[in-house]
Design an enzyme around this catalytic site. Structure first.
Site, mmCIF file in Angstrom:
data_model
loop_
_atom_site.group_PDB
_atom_site.id
_atom_site.type_symbol
_atom_site.label_atom_id
_atom_site.label_comp_id
_atom_site.label_asym_id
_atom_site.label_seq_id
_atom_site.Cartn_x
_atom_site.Cartn_y
_atom_site.Cartn_z
ATOM 1 N N PRO A 197 0.750 -1.268 0.129
ATOM 2 C CA PRO A 197 0.048 0.026 -0.070
ATOM 3 C C PRO A 197 0.698 1.148 0.230
ATOM 4 O O PRO A 197 1.629 1.588 0.853
ATOM 5 C CB PRO A 197 -0.866 -0.208 1.290
ATOM 6 C CG PRO A 197 0.103 -0.911 2.283
ATOM 7 C CD PRO A 197 1.048 -1.749 1.261
ATOM 8 N N ASN A 198 0.757 2.044 -1.012
ATOM 9 C CA ASN A 198 1.288 3.578 -0.979
ATOM 10 C C ASN A 198 0.673 4.294 -1.876
ATOM 11 O O ASN A 198 -0.331 3.840 -2.340
ATOM 12 C CB ASN A 198 2.984 3.270 -1.222
ATOM 13 C CG ASN A 198 2.933 3.266 -2.630
ATOM 14 O OD1 ASN A 198 2.349 3.098 -3.362
ATOM 15 N ND2 ASN A 198 4.622 3.188 -3.055
ATOM 16 N N GLU A 418 0.806 19.039 -8.924
ATOM 17 C CA GLU A 418 0.495 17.795 -8.828
ATOM 18 C C GLU A 418 -0.652 17.534 -10.068
ATOM 19 O O GLU A 418 -1.504 18.235 -10.227
ATOM 20 C CB GLU A 418 -0.301 17.434 -7.309
ATOM 21 C CG GLU A 418 -0.896 15.981 -7.328
ATOM 22 C CD GLU A 418 -0.012 15.053 -7.380
ATOM 23 O OE1 GLU A 418 1.115 14.859 -6.452
ATOM 24 O OE2 GLU A 418 0.039 14.066 -8.532
ATOM 25 N N HIS A 486 8.287 14.578 -8.584
ATOM 26 C CA HIS A 486 7.959 13.410 -7.438
ATOM 27 C C HIS A 486 7.098 12.467 -8.598
ATOM 28 O O HIS A 486 6.820 12.471 -9.510
ATOM 29 C CB HIS A 486 7.214 13.779 -6.443
ATOM 30 C CG HIS A 486 7.885 14.475 -5.364
ATOM 31 N ND1 HIS A 486 7.895 14.110 -4.131
ATOM 32 C CD2 HIS A 486 8.913 15.458 -5.397
ATOM 33 C CE1 HIS A 486 8.777 14.885 -3.504
ATOM 34 N NE2 HIS A 486 9.382 15.610 -4.256
ATOM 35 N N GLU A 487 7.275 11.064 -8.088
ATOM 36 C CA GLU A 487 6.693 9.990 -8.827
ATOM 37 C C GLU A 487 7.225 9.940 -10.330
ATOM 38 O O GLU A 487 6.457 9.984 -11.192
ATOM 39 C CB GLU A 487 5.417 9.944 -8.625
ATOM 40 C CG GLU A 487 4.230 9.739 -7.550
ATOM 41 C CD GLU A 487 4.467 11.074 -6.543
ATOM 42 O OE1 GLU A 487 4.988 10.875 -5.438
ATOM 43 O OE2 GLU A 487 4.085 11.962 -6.998
ATOM 44 N N GLU A 511 8.341 11.083 3.458
ATOM 45 C CA GLU A 511 6.718 11.388 3.884
ATOM 46 C C GLU A 511 6.118 9.838 4.370
ATOM 47 O O GLU A 511 5.335 10.046 4.959
ATOM 48 C CB GLU A 511 6.229 11.726 2.632
ATOM 49 C CG GLU A 511 6.441 10.852 1.545
ATOM 50 C CD GLU A 511 5.662 11.295 0.137
ATOM 51 O OE1 GLU A 511 6.118 12.486 -0.160
ATOM 52 O OE2 GLU A 511 5.309 10.575 -0.718
HETATM 53 C C1 NOJ Z 1 3.456 12.688 -3.328
HETATM 54 C C2 NOJ Z 1 4.536 13.636 -2.984
HETATM 55 O O1 NOJ Z 1 5.787 12.892 -2.974
HETATM 56 C C3 NOJ Z 1 4.381 14.444 -2.024
HETATM 57 O O2 NOJ Z 1 5.460 15.111 -1.498
HETATM 58 C C4 NOJ Z 1 3.412 15.525 -2.226
HETATM 59 O O3 NOJ Z 1 3.010 16.112 -0.929
HETATM 60 C C5 NOJ Z 1 2.015 14.680 -2.558
HETATM 61 N N1 NOJ Z 1 2.510 13.680 -3.574
HETATM 62 C C6 NOJ Z 1 0.878 15.616 -3.064
HETATM 63 O O4 NOJ Z 1 1.310 16.035 -4.144
HETATM 64 CA CA CA Z 2 5.940 10.371 -3.327
#
Ligand code: NOJ
Ligand code: CA
Length: 705
Positions: A197-198, A418, A486-487, A511
């Site tokens: 789960p992530n 995002e 990110h991702e 995180e």
């Molecule tokens: C995943 C990111 O790694 C994290 O830093 C961010 O706060 C959230 N997504 C929301 O965009």
């Molecule tokens: Ca992330």
């Protein structure tokens, strides 16, 4: 500055030697002759290689080849048309980085192959041999009757010489956010990690690992496998043959096409890389992956300034505030949405509070997440197309005012994009959004790709997404914007070509400690990352959590390090943008925060002083601007004494060192915040023994007197 020495030593023609088995045809060595690559054709015309390091074999007979969806495999009946050699010895400057300049010295051998049978296709293989590893790639030259390659699989083999110890994460097609496993090759079982789960989607079709994957042989040699210059191609995972200790390329595919890569000829594949090192720390020092990328294509990037930043960020991960204007999501399940107004984090007023804090503390950036409309409908929603808006702020956030206020205090806003893994929605708005950010004189974006990719069937690491990630960076450069993804797709050294690709996530970051239902990252994680993920490039890890128990917000979670180790991570984990991730109130009044105020982010030199993968590592870096040094040393769950010899400092110079170390009885689990601080004078004859607590570390600022 540039010393170029490029010459072709010889060009030879060979004829087909098809009747001999594994006939040793050609050898190419590293400039120091420690690494030797032997290339040969097998009896049936397969092209292969093996690698020797200091006269012992490190990669055994390995073959190369391709399968296509609409054509016979390209792997046999080869003849060698031509070989070309070249030596290069140059130096290039890093606009920002771990060091001021990089030496790029290798011997190259290019082998032009052709099938001796119909359809007589041609392919070239280029090997570059450095003193600390090798890279090779395929060139598909322009040729008649072979216009487009629809690659079903690339079959590049890496035949290991034994059952090495491996630090690996599964060959997930969507996420690198896994904890590392430490096993023998024979015990790799990536499939078992399939359901975890992530935040991201996760797709692990084979017993394969992602790269960089790092190993230690029984003789104590270190090997790391990765790729360089991943452009218009699918990411490579490595499928593991646990019986014969063989790895084979396994490209990331798409459920929407039968092929994994489609390219018009001519084209080159990414480089397949193997780092070879006697000491684990030498893996980190190597710049081979960068060297295999093209030089800077975007020119001057002095508009991007390496910086430390704060953010309206951790408070959302702790569940104190929300990204969305109207409702909050349960950070433990993500999908459960409960109505709860009035907790929006990204308000003008809150941003100003962070800006004031940053300005007071030598931090020059502020990230604001949740500033734009669309957050009501992101994680857990299958239909995320057309939802996020990268231009329109929520009503309680005055973008222009935040930018103006920040500017008046020397703090630049980092824009947050995002995408919720809906790249087409992002692409549609890119020009307008980037133009807006440019007009506000902003220069950094943090982007994100949480969730399964839309369209369904594409994966984060497939060719389609590789092109999306790369194109975003190229476009951003036109607007003088730097990107922190990110991702992301993994780093493959492209920051050399596009130095506006400043950082990325692509690992299990800080995180996870706030909300992971599987528990935190564990005290060992950050002692593996520098020897694996960090070999690929800069990491936006977001260190600096002081409230390690996350009280009172997350009683069941904790950051599994000591406070001193959080400080040390600023030096150990490299990124030109480094977050001071905790809430301002957790820093106020804590004398240990002085280290975060002082620590550099842009380096003249880097020294890897010691390290064993998964145990400990110590890195010292010299700041470009000031010549001051900063040292970070971290350990896993075991306490450890580490001897430091300061002979890397300039001779005949006195420094004042402030040592931030684990306090008496500190340990990550029961007493993580105990830290003690002392000042000493140092010169380059000094020696010191650092005492690291379980899960602990030491950070030292070494300032010229
Ligand atoms: C995943 C990111 O790694 C994290 O830093 C961010 O706060 C959230 N997504 C929301 O965009
Ligand atoms: Ca992330």
């Amino acid at each position: 500055m540039k010393k170029v020495n490029l010459f072709i030593t010889f060009v030879t023609l060979f004829s087909l030697l098809s009747c001999q088995k594994e006939n040793k045809l050609i050898k190419v060595e590293s400039p120091d002759k420690a690494i030797a690559v032997n290339l040969f054709l097998s009896k049936d015309g397969q092209f292969g290689y093996e690698i020797n390091y200091k006269n012992s074999k490190v990669i055994d007979t390995s073959f190369l080849g391709f399968d296509f969806v609409d054509a016979p495999s390209l792997k046999k009946y080869f003849k060698i048309l031509k070989t070309t050699r070249l030596t290069s010895n140059t130096t290039w400057k890093m606009p920002w980085g771990e060091q001021d300049s990089v030496k790029n010295n290798y011997n190259e051998l290019k082998v032009n192959l052709q099938e001796a049978k119909i359809p007589n296709r041609k392919i070239n293989v280029v090997f570059r041999v450095f003193n600390n590893g090798i890279g090779f790639r395929y060139e598909f030259p322009k040729q008649e009757g072979f216009e487009v390659a629809k690659i079903k699989e690339e079959n590049t083999e890496f035949n290991l010489t034994g059952d090495h110890k491996v630090w690996w994460i599964p060959g997930d097609w969507d996420s690198y956010e896994h904890l590392y496993n430490t096993t023998k090759v024979s015990k790799i079982n990536a499939i078992i990690k399939r359901h975890h789960p992530n935040l991201n989607s996760s797709y692990i079709p084979d017993n394969a690992v992602n790269t960089p994957v790092t190993m230690k042989t029984a003789k104590g040699l270190y090997l790391s496998f990765h790729e360089a210059a991943l452009i218009d191609y699918a990411g490579m995972t490595l499928k593991v043959d646990t019986t014969n200790f063989k790895l084979k390329s396994n490209l990331v595919g798409s459920d929407l096409t039968k092929y994994k890569v489609k390219r018009k000829l001519p084209f080159n594949t990414p480089w397949r890389t193997i780092q070879i090192a006697d000491k684990a720390g030498d893996l980190i020092a190597s710049k081979m992956i960068l060297n295999l990328n093209d030089p800077n294509k975007i020119g001057d990037v002095s508009w991007f300034k390496p910086m430390k930043y704060v953010g309206i960020w951790w408070e959302m991960h702790l569940g104190i505030s929300t990204w969305d204007y109207e409702s909050t999501q349960d950070m433990n399940t993500f999908t459960k949405v409960k109505k709860k107004k009035g907790h929006h984090g990204a308000t003008t007023q809150n941003a100003k509070r962070y800006i004031d804090f940053a300005a007071k503390n030598n931090l020059h950036g502020i990230l604001v997440e949740g500033w734009n409309t669309g957050w009501k409908h992101w994680i857990g929603f299958p239909d995320r197309e057309g939802v996020f808006d990268f231009i329109t702020p929520y009503p309680d956030y005055n973008l222009k005012e935040v930018v103006r206020y920040g500017k008046s205090k020397g703090v630049q806003l980092i824009m947050h994009n995002e995408t919720s893994a809906a790249p087409r929605t992002y692409e549609k708005q890119m020009d307008t959004a980037y133009a807006l950010y440019k007009s506000l004189d902003l220069h950094t974006i943090k982007s994100g790709y949480v969730g399964p990719i839309i369209p369904k069937g594409e994966h984060h690491h497939g060719q389609w997404m590789v092109n999306h990630y790369n194109n975003a960076v190229i476009k951003a450069a036109k607007y003088q914007l730097a990107i922190d993804t990110h991702e992301p797709i993994k780093a493959t050294g492209m920051r050399r070509t596009y130095p506006n690709w400043v950082s990325r996530e692509g690992l299990r970051g800080q995180e996870f400690n706030a909300w992971s239902v599987e528990g935190g990252n564990g005290p060992e994680h950050t002692t593996i990352v520098p020897f694996t993920r960090m070999l690929a490039g800069p990491i936006d890890f977001t260190p600096g959590i002081f409230n390690l128990k996350l009280n009172p917000y997350k009683p069941n979670n904790q950051v599994e390090t000591t406070l001193a180790k959080q400080l040390a991570l600023y030096v150990v984990i490299y990124s030109p943008i480094q977050m001071a991730a905790d809430l301002p109130q957790n820093y106020e009044g804590n004398p240990a925060f002085q280290f975060i105020r002082d620590v550099g982010v842009d380096w003249q030199k880097t020294e890897i002083l010691n390290g064993e993968i998964g145990d400990f590592v110590t890195i010292a870096r010299q700041e470009r601007k000031t010549g001051n040094w900063f040292l970070g040393s971290i350990t896993d769950e075991n306490k450890r004494d580490i001897k430091i010899n300061f002979d890397f400092l300039e001779p005949n110079t006195n420094y004042i060192a402030t040592v931030y170390e684990d306090g008496k009885n500190a340990d990550w689990k029961n007493n993580p915040t105990a830290v003690s601080i002392r000042k000493i004078t140092l010169d380059n004859t000094a020696k010191l023994t650092l005492h690291l607590a379980p899960g602990g570390g030491t950070a030292i600022s070494i300032i010229k007197k």
